[in-house]
Motif scaffolding. Structure first.
Motif, PDB file in Angstrom:
ATOM      1  N   ALA A  24      -8.470  10.816  -9.722  1.00  0.00           N
ATOM      2  CA  ALA A  24      -7.037  11.074  -9.548  1.00  0.00           C
ATOM      3  C   ALA A  24      -6.765  12.573  -9.468  1.00  0.00           C
ATOM      4  O   ALA A  24      -5.923  13.024  -8.691  1.00  0.00           O
ATOM      5  N   THR A  36      -0.748   9.533  -5.133  1.00  0.00           N
ATOM      6  CA  THR A  36      -1.369   8.841  -6.263  1.00  0.00           C
ATOM      7  C   THR A  36      -0.833   9.463  -7.551  1.00  0.00           C
ATOM      8  O   THR A  36      -0.951  10.661  -7.756  1.00  0.00           O
ATOM      9  N   LYS A  37      -0.216   8.645  -8.394  1.00  0.00           N
ATOM     10  CA  LYS A  37       0.435   9.156  -9.599  1.00  0.00           C
ATOM     11  C   LYS A  37      -0.420   8.902 -10.832  1.00  0.00           C
ATOM     12  O   LYS A  37      -1.218   7.961 -10.857  1.00  0.00           O
ATOM     13  N   ILE A  38      -0.206   9.713 -11.861  1.00  0.00           N
ATOM     14  CA  ILE A  38      -0.889   9.506 -13.135  1.00  0.00           C
ATOM     15  C   ILE A  38       0.171   9.212 -14.188  1.00  0.00           C
ATOM     16  O   ILE A  38       1.086  10.006 -14.381  1.00  0.00           O
ATOM     17  N   CYS A  48      -2.150   4.594 -11.058  1.00  0.00           N
ATOM     18  CA  CYS A  48      -3.007   5.539 -10.343  1.00  0.00           C
ATOM     19  C   CYS A  48      -3.982   4.814  -9.427  1.00  0.00           C
ATOM     20  O   CYS A  48      -4.914   5.425  -8.918  1.00  0.00           O
ATOM     21  N   CYS A  60      -7.377   7.416 -12.673  1.00  0.00           N
ATOM     22  CA  CYS A  60      -7.198   8.376 -13.774  1.00  0.00           C
ATOM     23  C   CYS A  60      -8.378   8.391 -14.722  1.00  0.00           C
ATOM     24  O   CYS A  60      -8.539   9.328 -15.489  1.00  0.00           O
TER      25      CYS A  60
END
Lengths: 973, 294
Positions: A24, A36-38, A48, A60
């Motif tokens: 990530a 792409t989110k964490i 993620c 992540c």
């Protein structure tokens, strides 16, 4: 460092990164693929998710080098040449995207599922979706729209679930995607951590770690000497006001005399790297004298309790809030039945999926001096000059962030600029100052941009929660079912600082006799300081707690009276002409009885579909089933005499021959769909297609103040501001067009981007040009003032409007294990007017699921001020597998001053769910639950023992007495 | 109490061997040895949350070809330690011969966790509430571990030695599992209970394998998770049940005996009572399944 070779979205990439880097991080920070989110860094929330060699993984915790040579697909790789992937399109169609932060994870996991099923030649079932996505959380949607969207994308014929509403106008009343949804489903939407500035430093906060202690000394010398550390600041470096706070200014930006909860900030660090910043925190030496800890609100009220704020005159009493109506003695003398019970609710956590993030950029910052330029994506159509201290953050109240930061820095409000990024959920938890002041101080000290991204653990430790309460409530009624009196006493745990406690607990108090006509009411509420995490705003704002107590007692009284619970509520429900407990006479817009009617109809319909007569409860093998209901209401707007206003700009111009209008206001979008509402209001007034209206929110240099995004108020106040600004703009355009077309302005019709009158026709784009040519500005600012309200205790209109809601829950309980499943929720909500039924339904479903969590699983556990819930995995929130079937009914009793008749909905849906479920549990197994979340273990023990009461809660080691002693004598008497 | 220092950016040596031999070579020498890391769904989280200290080195064993694969060997299934939960639950062989294991694998997390997590990792994590443990125990199979020099076989029933403690030497890796298939006449069941209070030790779960002929219990094995420091076989119950008729009096008696035999850790009063009671109901419920046609 080693060379990592990947194929990302079909393109080969090579990047030199440390071996310990996670995938990530590589995607986001090395490759700039910020779609792409964490959310947690603990493999818990699943947002993620990316696809590695065809398999979905949580990026992540996925070591980047495990993907060496692999084919990686991220959200940015799904749409091809402007053509959305079917999953993306379905999410858009179903409104399965709200704050958008979890959306990439949901979409990528869904895509992997669909690919798998396609390869196997199998159809996708709802059960498949629930298994595959059970570890991919979404805090906004409530998942029903997500399930429907994925089924549609798999080829099933599933239509978006949109409840029936009144005949729409041109735009208002139509189900339309939020204007920012496209950016959210393609990974292009920008949240704070997605911004990156050349020369940016890493900021970190030294937290107290002790719940209550006096600070003897703070030594930062070792941290300052560490190579790579650029600045270490303590309270001595706060040049202006030392404290901040939304109501009471009691919360130190950096602590100086004491620490009052474990998350208190003592020092902040800016460093060249995350490693150095972390090491620097360890080197800061704070000498503390530990003090005894105030553990909860009841202890805080004891005369010998330790004092949290010595400077305050009333000890730990933050606020005593009173409601008085009629004569309570008379009320109970009139009653044939009186029920008195005590209920407890825990501290709960918003768990927005985006942890807090702030970036401070110093005045005069020039990216070129750091060998770069500002990420063009950061410009958002505005030429960015950092000619003042600028803070990028996700915030529910941009202007108060600005003013509080300015006060701390000792500068004028206008010398600070807040640029609100998109927010990955808020739910009330992003109203108080997080790192805004810290990053501004650090940026100005270092002359470089500084980013503070909280870890999930830090977010949990730091931010205000929902108040834990103890509510004793006594309800009296006559044989005929009419309520005669309600007396209630509430204790609210406000935590270490005031935050919004006074306001939240006021709402709990004024709603403590329910949406009923009750002639005699006494309510006393004691908001207390403790050494817990501060408590503040959380969707429902105190009413979620009191509604649970009110509605549980209502069922108990109905049972004593031998009355049907629905009929009992119908008899007492507020209606036009009724008076609330604060003395407000309802003149209009009370759709409560219609909501109650819907519950009855839909519960009966459920049984008719199954060919059985209606019954409240029944058994099938080891399973027990029952319905339960709950009724609630929630104010729209600040009320209580607070000036309540919002400003908006609507500006029109011509772009590529097309008329464009933009609504600007500093209100916040956190997934509730405000841009859709604002765009609809402007589009309706201007006769401009919805797609040609843009919305810019939260930049304090470009957007006027919309006030706080709280109290379910934005549709009402900012909606009105946008509508009225657009109306004035239309008048300007009409005048310009009238001159050209030879008609009077009043004769002109605005529709579909055109102006028509008696066969003459011009485009709105033409009218904009004509107006501008004649020297008229096509930029209008309107300041909307909500109708005046009265302070509590003075009678009259305390609020401009109320939303009313009723919910029925169908539960299934395993009689051998007490496992509880909510099978169905029927929710009927009087929203005044549905501006956008699609985004409205998202608010309703999401609110219901959040409140389902409040009932069954959610508990922020602390012990002596130390949070046990210090990682996301220790906070059980509903996943997709908990989602019941939701039937939603929209009731539209318009309110005169609301935009097109609309009032608030953001919180209402998250209020009656808890008592609906606990009442259903009682109806199913005969045990009443006095503490939420429902403790399955204690419930089973009570069922086995044949007891009627379950008093144990999640945090309890021993049963608690059902009615604690009255223990508080307030200074106010 | 202290605030945690997040470690997400902390440096840690990670080795990515490409064969089992290479991995075992690294494990053989103290200077190159590291914490074996498979899917990371347990370990990464424990490191990240500070529950367990992050080691200086880790060795990625995920996807090593020698650890993959599900095959038959006579009366046994051979399952590589690197097999993922997703592969377990989708395997026809597992579904047919150790069906409770396939079912248990289905309940381990969502799509991502199932894709990443491995059977070896789950076993090594040694949680008393490990989802796969009951189904492994009732097979009476064997765990094969190896170091650079040799392989070693351990009965599954002896592999978990205590709370989070396993029979594995520092230089060893878990290689594969040999699991005796259920006979055609026997059946397996699996159950996991729903959510409970946050602080309580995790959900109660269990598996059984048994055979009933003409109303008489020919064989019965049952294992339960979350009621002791490790997942446990209820051998006293199993022995007592042998050759008894499957009728109401047996069911009532077994339920009572189970609540007496299990000794859950008394963390929170009600939860210990709860677990004792539901374990009794669970075992009874397993047996009741035989009253219905398969």
């Amino acid at each position: 460092m080693s060379l990592l070779k990947l194929t990302v979205n079909g393109k080969p990439v090579e990047v030199d990164v440390p071996e310990s880097r996670y995938l990530a991080e590589v995607l986001r920070y090395d490759l700039g693929l910020t779609g792409t989110k964490i959310g947690c860094n603990e493999s818990e929330c699943g947002i993620c998710s990316v696809i590695v060699n065809g398999r979905p993984v949580n990026s992540c915790i996925y070591p980047a080098f495990k993907a060496q040579g692999a084919d990686v697909t991220t959200i940015e790789g799904l749409d091809k040449e402007g053509q959305l992937h079917p999953v993306q399109q379905a999410f858009l169609d179903h409104g399965a995207v709200q704050c958008g932060f979890c959306t990439p994870g949901l979409i990528m996991t869904a895509k992997a599922l669909l690919d798998d099923k396609k390869a196997a030649g199998e159809r996708v079932s709802e059960a498949d979706v629930k298994v595959a996505l059970k570890d991919t959380y979404c805090r906004c949607t409530g998942y029903q729209s997500v399930i429907n969207a994925i089924l549609q994308a798999s080829g099933e014929d599933v239509k978006p679930y949109i409840p029936e509403t009144k005949t729409p106008h041109r735009t208002v009343g139509r189900a339309l995607a939020n204007p920012d949804s496209l950016a959210k489903i393609t990974g292009r939407a920008m949240y704070t951590d997605d911004f990156c500035f050349p020369g940016m430093l890493v900021g970190r906060t030294k937290r107290a770690g002790l719940a209550h202690a006096r600070i003897r000394s703070i030594d930062t010398s070792a941290a300052e000497a560490l190579p790579g550390v650029v600045a270490v600041l303590t309270h001595k470096d706060v040049p202006g006001r030392k404290n901040h706070g939304l109501v009471s200014v009691d919360w130190p930006a950096l602590c100086y005399d004491k620490v009052r909860y474990a998350g208190d900030a003592v020092a902040v660090v800016a460093a060249e790297s995350e490693d150095v910043a972390a090491e620097a925190l360890e080197l800061i030496q704070v000498d503390y004298e530990p003090l005894p800890v105030v553990n909860d609100a009841l202890q805080a009220a004891q005369p010998d309790a330790p004092i949290v704020h010595e400077e305050r005159p009333d000890g730990n009493l933050l606020k005593h809030i009173k409601v008085r109506k009629g004569s309570i003695d008379q009320g109970f003398a009139d009653a044939d039945v009186i029920v008195e019970k005590t209920y407890r609710t825990p501290m709960t956590e918003q768990m927005f999926l985006e942890p807090e993030c702030s970036i401070g950029v110093p005045k005069g910052y020039n990216p070129e001096s750091f060998g770069g330029r500002v990420d063009p994506k950061a410009e958002r159509g505005i030429h960015f000059q950092h000619d003042k201290t600028t803070i990028y953050c996700g915030t529910q109240i941009p202007y108060l962030d600005r003013d509080q930061t300015a006060a701390a820095l000792g500068v004028a409000n206008e010398d600070i600029r807040i640029v609100a990024a998109l927010m990955g959920g808020g739910f009330g938890g992003k109203e108080d100052i997080a790192a805004q002041i810290h990053v501004a101080l650090l940026a100005e000290r270092t002359g470089r941009p500084v980013k503070m991204l909280y870890t999930r653990a830090e977010s949990l430790l730091f931010h205000p929660k929902r108040h834990a309460t103890v509510i004793r409530i006594k309800t009296g009624a006559k044989r005929d079912g009419r309520l005669t009196a309600v007396e209630a006493e509430l204790y609210g745990d406000g935590g270490a600082y005031a935050s919004l406690s006074e306001k939240v607990m006021t709402r709990a108090t004024t709603h403590a006799s329910g949406p009923y006509e009750v002639p005699h009411v006494v309510v006393d509420c004691y908001a207390m300081y403790t050494n817990n995490t501060p408590c503040g705003a959380f969707r429902g704002f105190g009413v979620t707690q009191s509604c649970y107590a009110v509605e549980s007692n209502m069922d108990l009284v109905a049972e004593e009276l031998g009355m049907d619970p629905i009929e009992f509520r119908r008899v007492n429900a507020l209606d036009v002409g009724g008076t609330t407990c604060t003395g407000q006479v309802m003149r209009e817009s009370v759709g409560l009885k219609e909501c109650i009617d819907w519950l009855e109809k839909d519960m009966r319909a459920h049984h008719e579909e199954n060919g059985t007569p209606f019954q409240w409860s029944w058994a099938d093998g080891t399973k027990r089933y029952a319905w339960g209901i709950g009724i609630g209401y929630k104010n729209t707007g600040l009320g209580g005499g607070a000036p309540d206003k919002a400003s908006a700009i609507v500006e029109a111009w011509v772009e590529d021959g097309k008329a464009i209008a933009e609504v600007r206001t500093s209100s916040a979008e956190m997934g509730q769909g405000l841009p859709a509402v604002l765009a609809a209001c402007a589009s309706e007034e201007l006769g401009l297609p919805y797609e040609q209206v843009r919305v810019l929110l939260g930049d304090t240099d470009h957007c006027p103040d919309g006030g706080p995004t709280t109290a379910s108020r934005q549709t009402y106040v900012s909606g009105n501001a946008a509508r009225l600004a657009a109306k004035q703009l239309r008048l300007i355009l009409a005048t310009a067009a009238a001159n050209k077309l030879g008609h009077s302005a009043g004769e002109l019709e605005f529709a579909d981007g055109h102006i028509v009158c008696n066969g003459s026709r011009a485009s709105i784009a033409d009218a904009i040009q004509w107006a501008q040519e004649s020297g008229q500005s096509t930029k209008i600012e309107h300041e909307y003032w909500a109708p005046k309200t009265q302070p509590l205790g003075t009678g009259g209109d305390m609020h401009v409007a109320f939303g009313f809601g009723a919910q029925a829950a169908l539960v299934e309980i395993d009689s051998e294990t007490a496992e509880i499943k909510v099978k169905k929720i029927i929710g009927a909500n009087d929203v005044g007017r549905a501006i956008n039924p699609l985004t409205l339904e998202g608010q309703i479903e999401g609110g219901i699921i959040m409140c389902l969590g409040n009932t069954l699983t959610e508990h922020f556990v602390t012990d002596q001020g130390a949070p046990w819930t210090d990682v996301m995995a220790r906070y059980k929130m509903p996943s997709i597998k908990h989602t019941p079937k939701i039937i939603s009914r929209i009731v539209e009793h318009e309110t005169a001053d609301g935009p097109f008749g609309a009032k608030g909905i953001g919180e209402l849906s998250s209020i009656p769910t808890t008592p609906a479920i606990t009442n259903a549990i009682y109806n199913a197994v005969g045990v009443r639950v006095y503490s939420v979340p429902v403790d399955q273990d204690s419930l089973l023990m009570a069922m086995k023992a044949g007891e009627k009461e379950c008093l144990m809660g999640w945090g309890d080691f021993e049963p608690v007495p059902s009615v604690p002693d009255r223990i508080l004598v307030s200074a106010e008497g | 109490m202290s605030t945690k220092t997040p470690t997400s950016f902390e440096e840690m040596d990670c080795a990515f061997p490409s064969s089992l031999a290479e991995a075992l070579d690294l494990m053989a020498d103290e200077s190159t040895r590291g914490r074996p890391l498979a899917g990371g769904t347990d370990l990464m989280v424990q490191w990240e949350s500070g529950v367990v200290n992050r080691p200086e080195r880790s060795i990625s064993v995920k996807g090593l070809p020698e650890l993959m694969g599900i095959s038959e060997a006579g009366d046994e299934l051979v399952i590589g330690s690197g097999v993922t939960h997703m592969q377990l639950r989708s395997s026809d062989l597992v579904q047919k011969h150790v069906p409770s294991l396939a079912e248990a694998a289905t309940t381990v997390g969502g799509f991502q966790i199932q894709t990443m997590g491995t059977v070896g990792g789950s076993v090594a994590n040694a949680s008393p509430a490990g989802d796969l443990a009951p189904s492994l125990l009732i097979t009476e199979g064997r765990v094969v571990v190896a170091n650079r020099e040799r392989e070693r076989e351990i009965p599954v029933t002896e592999f978990w030695q205590g709370y989070r403690k396993i029979d594995l030497q520092p230089d060893e890796l878990i290689i594969r599992f040999h699991l005796p298939k259920k006979s055609a006449e026997s059946r397996e069941y699996w159950r996991k209970l729903g959510p409970r209070r946050a602080q309580a030790i995790s959900k109660v779960m269990g598996s059984c394998r048994g055979q009933v002929l003409d109303g008489q219990i020919q064989s019965f094995r049952v294992a339960i998770g979350s009621v002791a420091a490790t997942c446990v076989r209820l051998t006293g119950i199993e022995e007592w049940l042998l050759n008894r008729p499957l009728n109401e009096s047996t069911l009532a008696e077994v339920e009572k005996r189970v609540t007496e035999e299990v000794q859950p850790i008394d963390d929170i009063r009600s939860t210990a009572d709860y677990r004792r009671w539901v374990t009794g109901r669970m075992v009874r419920g397993f047996l009741e399944n035989w009253l219905e046609p398969a």
